[in-house]
Design a protein around this motif. Structure first.
Motif, PDB file in Angstrom:
ATOM      1  N   ARG B  28       0.831  -1.196   0.000  1.00  0.00           N
ATOM      2  CA  ARG B  28       0.000   0.000   0.000  1.00  0.00           C
ATOM      3  C   ARG B  28       0.874   1.258   0.000  1.00  0.00           C
ATOM      4  NH1 ARG B  28      -3.095  -0.719   4.610  1.00  0.00           N
ATOM      5  NH2 ARG B  28      -3.562  -2.769   3.760  1.00  0.00           N
ATOM      6  N   LEU B  29       1.937   1.222   0.811  1.00  0.00           N
ATOM      7  CA  LEU B  29       2.830   2.388   0.881  1.00  0.00           C
ATOM      8  C   LEU B  29       3.524   2.620  -0.456  1.00  0.00           C
ATOM      9  CD1 LEU B  29       4.453   1.889   4.411  1.00  0.00           C
ATOM     10  CD2 LEU B  29       2.713   3.559   3.741  1.00  0.00           C
ATOM     11  N   ALA B  30       3.998   1.536  -1.087  1.00  0.00           N
ATOM     12  CA  ALA B  30       4.697   1.671  -2.367  1.00  0.00           C
ATOM     13  C   ALA B  30       3.764   2.268  -3.419  1.00  0.00           C
ATOM     14  CB  ALA B  30       5.220   0.314  -2.821  1.00  0.00           C
ATOM     15  N   LEU B  31       2.528   1.763  -3.479  1.00  0.00           N
ATOM     16  CA  LEU B  31       1.580   2.294  -4.461  1.00  0.00           C
ATOM     17  C   LEU B  31       1.255   3.753  -4.170  1.00  0.00           C
ATOM     18  CD1 LEU B  31      -0.871  -0.674  -5.090  1.00  0.00           C
ATOM     19  CD2 LEU B  31       1.166  -0.015  -6.335  1.00  0.00           C
ATOM     20  N   HIS B  32       1.179   4.091  -2.885  1.00  0.00           N
ATOM     21  CA  HIS B  32       0.938   5.488  -2.520  1.00  0.00           C
ATOM     22  C   HIS B  32       2.077   6.370  -3.022  1.00  0.00           C
ATOM     23  CE1 HIS B  32       0.065   9.044  -0.051  1.00  0.00           C
ATOM     24  NE2 HIS B  32       1.354   9.038   0.254  1.00  0.00           N
ATOM     25  N   LEU B  33       3.316   5.920  -2.795  1.00  0.00           N
ATOM     26  CA  LEU B  33       4.473   6.718  -3.215  1.00  0.00           C
ATOM     27  C   LEU B  33       4.521   6.862  -4.734  1.00  0.00           C
ATOM     28  CD1 LEU B  33       7.119   5.401  -0.672  1.00  0.00           C
ATOM     29  CD2 LEU B  33       6.145   7.698  -0.795  1.00  0.00           C
ATOM     30  N   LEU B  34       4.094   5.823  -5.448  1.00  0.00           N
ATOM     31  CA  LEU B  34       4.074   5.908  -6.914  1.00  0.00           C
ATOM     32  C   LEU B  34       3.108   6.980  -7.404  1.00  0.00           C
ATOM     33  CD1 LEU B  34       4.324   2.208  -8.086  1.00  0.00           C
ATOM     34  CD2 LEU B  34       5.879   4.076  -8.648  1.00  0.00           C
ATOM     35  N   ARG B  35       2.082   7.253  -6.591  1.00  0.00           N
ATOM     36  CA  ARG B  35       1.106   8.272  -6.991  1.00  0.00           C
ATOM     37  C   ARG B  35       1.578   9.682  -6.657  1.00  0.00           C
ATOM     38  NH1 ARG B  35      -2.870   4.345  -5.344  1.00  0.00           N
ATOM     39  NH2 ARG B  35      -2.729   5.113  -3.235  1.00  0.00           N
ATOM     40  N   GLN B  36       2.612   9.794  -5.818  1.00  0.00           N
ATOM     41  CA  GLN B  36       3.099  11.116  -5.405  1.00  0.00           C
ATOM     42  C   GLN B  36       4.065  11.686  -6.443  1.00  0.00           C
ATOM     43  OE1 GLN B  36       1.876  12.397  -2.432  1.00  0.00           O
ATOM     44  NE2 GLN B  36       0.628  10.557  -2.696  1.00  0.00           N
ATOM     45  N   PRO B  37       4.202  13.027  -6.470  1.00  0.00           N
ATOM     46  CA  PRO B  37       5.232  13.610  -7.337  1.00  0.00           C
ATOM     47  C   PRO B  37       6.623  13.200  -6.846  1.00  0.00           C
ATOM     48  CG  PRO B  37       4.163  15.294  -5.968  1.00  0.00           C
ATOM     49  CD  PRO B  37       3.393  14.033  -5.784  1.00  0.00           C
ATOM     50  N   ARG B  38       7.591  13.177  -7.774  1.00  0.00           N
ATOM     51  CA  ARG B  38       8.927  12.707  -7.411  1.00  0.00           C
ATOM     52  C   ARG B  38       9.502  13.468  -6.227  1.00  0.00           C
ATOM     53  NH1 ARG B  38      14.413  12.269  -7.757  1.00  0.00           N
ATOM     54  NH2 ARG B  38      15.202  10.263  -8.490  1.00  0.00           N
ATOM     55  N   ARG B  40       8.173  14.496  -3.553  1.00  0.00           N
ATOM     56  CA  ARG B  40       7.709  13.982  -2.266  1.00  0.00           C
ATOM     57  C   ARG B  40       8.526  12.754  -1.872  1.00  0.00           C
ATOM     58  NH1 ARG B  40       2.541  15.445  -0.419  1.00  0.00           N
ATOM     59  NH2 ARG B  40       2.883  14.014   1.309  1.00  0.00           N
ATOM     60  N   VAL B  41       8.759  11.882  -2.863  1.00  0.00           N
ATOM     61  CA  VAL B  41       9.523  10.665  -2.586  1.00  0.00           C
ATOM     62  C   VAL B  41      10.971  11.040  -2.253  1.00  0.00           C
ATOM     63  CG1 VAL B  41      10.171   8.400  -3.475  1.00  0.00           C
ATOM     64  CG2 VAL B  41       8.017   9.431  -4.178  1.00  0.00           C
TER      65      VAL B  41
END
Lengths: 198, 198
Positions: B28-38, B40-41
């Motif tokens: 869930r966390l990985a998919l969330h991060l994929l949806r964020q702009p770079r 944020r990551v």
């Protein structure tokens, strides 16, 4: 109460911006990482950035992939006459796990939610219709069993009405291995409506 | 079932190596991060590495700090005649939160656990005794109320016996705001033993 170290606070802040991670968990994670060797923290940081840099959306089904088209869309073994529409890549994964579906997918990346300003243009809905050419004979709608999923299903059914394609939806009912007694009213009601003649 | 993208799998792997984060949460966390702009990551990755690079242990109390000695040890407002011994930096923070303790601390970074091979040399115990010079009149032991904490308390009491310093431990009993009915037997028993004459 906050740590006097600003870098610990910054890390806690960044971690607690993640879903399901509150301040307490973020604190615990930060302290855990402080106890790890630097290489471990580096490995985590790089894994997250690498993922962000390498993962793209498949130009056909919009699944997460590192190659376009994705391995499912480009596989000669998949049945290209069936397209299963899901909300999220994790839903696709859940269906793949059954090893019983061999068609293609279409990932919407969300569900319709007018209250949150999520309309058809915020999802990969526009991109679905051009895919439904002559070779596709069935579209399976596999939205989540909640209000947003229901709204999305209704919307998709409406826009596909005029097309010469069979549209189905996955069944709702008592989950396997569960207990009738433990199921909520809505689920029991759906199970009754969806009863199958024997 | 795994993602066909190796970089997603690597990120999920790295995230699920964190405590309390299982494969599902990591996904869930990985998919969330994929949806964020770079950015944020990036911010998250850099916050973790910055913390790792900047945080050291205070040379006196072994609390986490970016300056040595830490702000508590170097503060002229703190009472240097009392040292409170805690297991972890988070315990120190919990005590600071009360705003009622103004002495110094000593962070052991764990508790004695012979079964896991954690002996006195694995903790900051050796470093405690030289701190107990003439200016220190009381040591407060604030270990966690579990077996390891108990063993640690007993050990510290024994090695400090010969020193001319008052050793106390924090009280155990029914937590404030809780219900006697809800307390477990061990807690009630401790509360009875620790009763105070009115």
């Amino acid at each position: 109460m906050r740590y006097s170290s600003t870098s610990i606070e910054a890390a806690i802040e960044a971690l607690s911006s993640l879903p399901t991670i509150g301040r307490k968990s973020a604190q615990r994670l930060a302290l855990h990482l402080l106890r790890q060797p630097r290489e471990r923290v580096e490995a985590l940081a790089h894994a997250l950035l690498d993922m962000k840099d390498q993962v793209i959306l498949c130009g056909q089904c919009f699944n997460l992939t590192e190659q376009d088209p994705c391995t499912i869309c480009s596989s000669p073994k998949r049945d290209k006459s069936v397209v299963c529409v899901v909300e999220e890549p994790s839903d696709l994964l859940a269906i793949e796990r059954t090893n019983e579906y061999f068609g293609l997918y279409h990932v919407l990346h969300g569900s319709l939610n007018p209250l949150d300003g999520i309309g058809p243009d915020e999802l990969k809905i526009r991109e679905l219709l051009p895919r439904l050419n002559d070779s596709v004979r069935e579209v399976i709608l596999a939205m989540n069993p909640n209000t947003e999923g229901e709204v999305t299903t209704q919307y998709l059914m409406r826009i596909m009405k005029s097309l010469d394609v069979k549209v189905s939806r996955i069944a709702r009912g008592i989950p396997i291995g569960s207990d009738l007694e433990l199921a909520d009213d809505a689920t029991i009601s759906r199970a009754l409506q969806g009863r199958i003649q024997l």
